[in-house]
Design an enzyme around this catalytic site. Sequence first.
Site, mmCIF file in Angstrom:
data_model
loop_
_atom_site.group_PDB
_atom_site.id
_atom_site.type_symbol
_atom_site.label_atom_id
_atom_site.label_comp_id
_atom_site.label_asym_id
_atom_site.label_seq_id
_atom_site.Cartn_x
_atom_site.Cartn_y
_atom_site.Cartn_z
ATOM 1 N N GLU A 183 0.813 -1.219 0.000
ATOM 2 C CA GLU A 183 0.000 0.000 0.000
ATOM 3 C C GLU A 183 0.849 1.273 0.000
ATOM 4 O OE1 GLU A 183 -0.675 -2.757 1.660
ATOM 5 O OE2 GLU A 183 -2.629 -3.324 0.837
ATOM 6 N N HIS A 232 -11.985 -6.326 7.592
ATOM 7 C CA HIS A 232 -12.693 -6.030 6.347
ATOM 8 C C HIS A 232 -13.899 -5.136 6.578
ATOM 9 C CE1 HIS A 232 -10.353 -9.530 5.043
ATOM 10 N NE2 HIS A 232 -10.441 -9.005 3.855
#
Length: 705
Positions: free
Chosen positions: A436, A506
């Site tokens: 990321e 999530h």
Amino acid sequence: MRMPEQSANGLYNPITLRNYRGFPVNELIEDFRTICLARAVDERQMTLYKQGRVYFQIAGAGHEALLTGVARAFRPGYDWFFPYYRDLTLALALGVTPLEVILQSVGSVEDPSSAGRQMPAHWGRRDLHIVSQSSPTGSQCLPAVGCAEATRYLATYEPGGLTAQPDEVTYVSLGDGATSEGEFWESLNTACRMKLPLVYVVADNGFAISVPTSDQAPGPISQLVSGFPGLAVARFDGLDYFESRVQGAKAVERARAGDGPTLLHADVTRPYSHSCSDSQAKYRPAAHIADEIARDPLARFEMELIAADVISSTDVAAIKQEVHDVVAAASVQALEAQRPDPASVSDHLVALPLLPSPSPSAEGQGDPVHFGEAIRRTLHEVMAADMSVRVFGEDVADVAQELIDDLDGIGGVFGTTHGLQRAFGPDRCFNTPLAEANIVGRAVGQAVRGLHPSPEIQFFDYVWPAMQQIRSEAATTRWRSAGMFSAPLVLRVAIGGYVKGGAIWHSQSGESIFTHIPGLVVLYPSRARDAAGLLRAAFRCDDPVLFLEHKALFRQRFAMDPFPDADYVVPLGSAATVRSGTDLTIVTWGATVHRCALAAETLAEEGLSVEILDLRSLAPWDKDSVVESVKRTSRLLVVHEDILTSGFGAEIAAFAADECFSDLDAPVRRVGAADTWVPYEPSLERAVLPQVDDIADAARAIAKY
Ligand SMILES: Cc1ncc(C[n+]2csc(CCOP(=O)(O)OP(=O)(O)O)c2C)c(N)n1
């Protein structure tokens, strides 16, 4: 040798045109002068620090021969530079003046790098292509990669007339300690895979403050990187000007020729303490320090030039006197230079576009589309209109290019980027490594070059490795350079819970962590129309935008709208009135907007008239609409999905306490997630995230107060 002539700019140019060791002697003398100049700047700054006239000091000593040698191969204002704080000599060699260096040290508004905002030795000059520098060690490596990528893209496509020289090279430097940072390794990954025109200079002075190199890593950096395919690696004596010059030239030539990156591992010294805040006598034996001082690259170069009759000791004395005088004069001038106006501290945080409110007729007439589809269509629209927009991230591409005619492709795990690669090609929509920081850092480097990248983080829960690039690079670029550079990028991130099967990694929220970052725009739509309108607005920003896409909204019927006309652009910081009411105002955003609407319907049946404001934009946020609504309703409830403690609702409640106190008939209340993680099992998740009943109960309590 004959005495050198003094040229108009004060440099000592020898009349003779002969070479020494293959290099023109006038260049050798110029570089010797730059080394002396750097040393004189260091010494003057130490004095100024002791006198309390500058507030920080960090030296470039020991690195001078390396940097003058390497700098010779680069072209200022043509190549691009991502230096680090020890690169004083590089900065001077590229054209930064001693006055500019000291202006930064005294914190003058005339400091061209940062107008008194950054500590000394944080270089930046647009005309020389020295990109404004931050302080986190190693974080510059990923923007440097993005910059090198931009060179290739700009030279190939010339988006909007923006261009680049095809043989530009990007320089990035760091200390041996900083090579331990993950961002350095993430950058090597892409530099090698894309064969980018990059030159890494690792200046190994043996220490990271007090930590010896041997405590940092299992081996020297040149050995550790030896497995990277396509990376040329050289280790050499960075105290040797001639060797540094040879190695620098080789690396730059390789990059210019398109043969890929080189890592130069140069052994140098650090004769002074790490900085003025450090005292190396505490951790280095005196003999060790004395040995370094004896290996001084300045003295070594000087001795060799004299021995070779390139320069006389009289010339040397004259040069040292001349640079001393230059630096002394610069110091006097800097001390007298204007200091910044305290009222300007918030200038250059963001440069928000002024967007008019769209007319209701622009809301669109066609068949309703889902929230996710509205995002997908808007990305198509924006990319079709602007070649500077590139979309990249994990899984965002459709399929390997050679299979594009055979398979439909994925286009993101939520399908929001589906078809972009097919429509615009693999140079405009592509997959990245699963890293990321790499994704966001490369976007920063491209943005600095004038592109408008749109990186994607697949799940908000995995944004954290990119935090340094978001917070310390993207969000600070404009401010730290006093407006000289900006980092316009649209960072799309899927966020939130209320989806079966998600859990702690999530389904989290956490937008308040980002609204706490000055310089970052945070947008959070709750329905298809606003997703399109806000995404369009995001691409009109010249600053980094965090665009939050709630996962539970992607396919919800209640979030569907006709796809709005192209001129439906939502102004930043403008809330939407979802429902008008007279008894109570609810301020909310994201997936709780719909839940608040359901609660309001129930409450209406009980005779309570609720007004709902969907903020849509959290940074900036629409204070005026909240004040105006509370004036009419006298009651305020803030609802969000993020956990309650330090959630963005706390900001709104505190604001209301300041600004709406006299209008309020009840305490402001907040509904948010429990102060825990989002769990997997559905009834557990329901216990954590705000539900319609929780909202209705809180509203009733306020109404009764
Ligand atoms: C991410 C980060 N962690 C810690 C620091 C504090 N810090 C500043 S310089 C430094 C040492 C860097 O050593 P090295 O990379 O070897 O460069 P040198 O100073 O020796 O030239 C540290 C720990 C920082 N600036 N950034």
